[in-house]
Motif scaffolding. Sequence first.
Motif: not given
Length: 306
Positions: A128, A132, A191
């Motif tokens: 993540i 991201y 997320a």
Amino acid sequence: MVEAHPEMELYVGMDVDPTALEIGRGHIEAFLAGREANGGELRAYTHVKNFKYIKQVLGSLDESLAVGSSGVDGILIDLGMSSMQVNRSNRGFSVLQDGPLDMRMDPKATLRAEDILNSWPELEVGRILRDYGEESNWQFLQKQIAKAREMGGLHSTGDLVKLIQRKCTISKGRQGWIKTATRVFQALRIAVNDELRVLEDSLHSSFDCLATGGRLAVVSFHSLEDRIVKKTFLELIHGGEADDEEDDDDNLTLPDIDDEDEPWFNQRVQGRNGIVLTKRPITPSQEEEKLNQRCRSAKLRVIQKA
């Protein structure tokens, strides 16, 4: 928009955050009161819904709005957080204010940033941060987060910020840790809200709801969002996978458009299902940035349905 378009007959506002929708509804009602006093007619509706449910929302008003040539004339999707959300510490979006590790856009959702940091597999947390947040030191942060679990876990934005501050060297100073924290917070927010997959679903659903000649405009605020908008727009107009060359802004060879009425775009991408009106995204002018510094990373892309 409704003030700029007196010919508008129907306005539908959607936001997954009920607080944001309540504020917007207040502005709309005030405008409608003035418009009705002058004899104007406009139907306006607001819904606490994500844009991925746009077909459901429009269909509940009029089934013809959610399909094909009888759809709507224009859709604007404004992505990212609002200043209101950032400034409220209890939402958990700010790196500068202590608050719960929440980060939910929809308060009714169950997943929070605290759950990811304290319960998700260590490798998934690292992914993540890498994918991201585009954080270069994701592996180190992943290990530090795992160590924090052994000491009782992370339970506030302040706990997470302190962890990040320990990672940043003194030489990087305040700006160093703030930039890292911003990337980490972005990664967790994406997320928690599954933002990238929701965005792609929303773009497809919105394009389906456009009438012939209708336009979908999207304002994004970071490269991950903009990349998805650009790629999905190309897929939509070509009816499938985006062409590798056309997905590269620098390799596009497209005709110039000389349109005095719409000087905001210079080149377009033509496909069988529509036209991408913005070969390159439109970005804020210096004057706009002076009015609102938070707009500096905004990128606008527009597609028109054939």
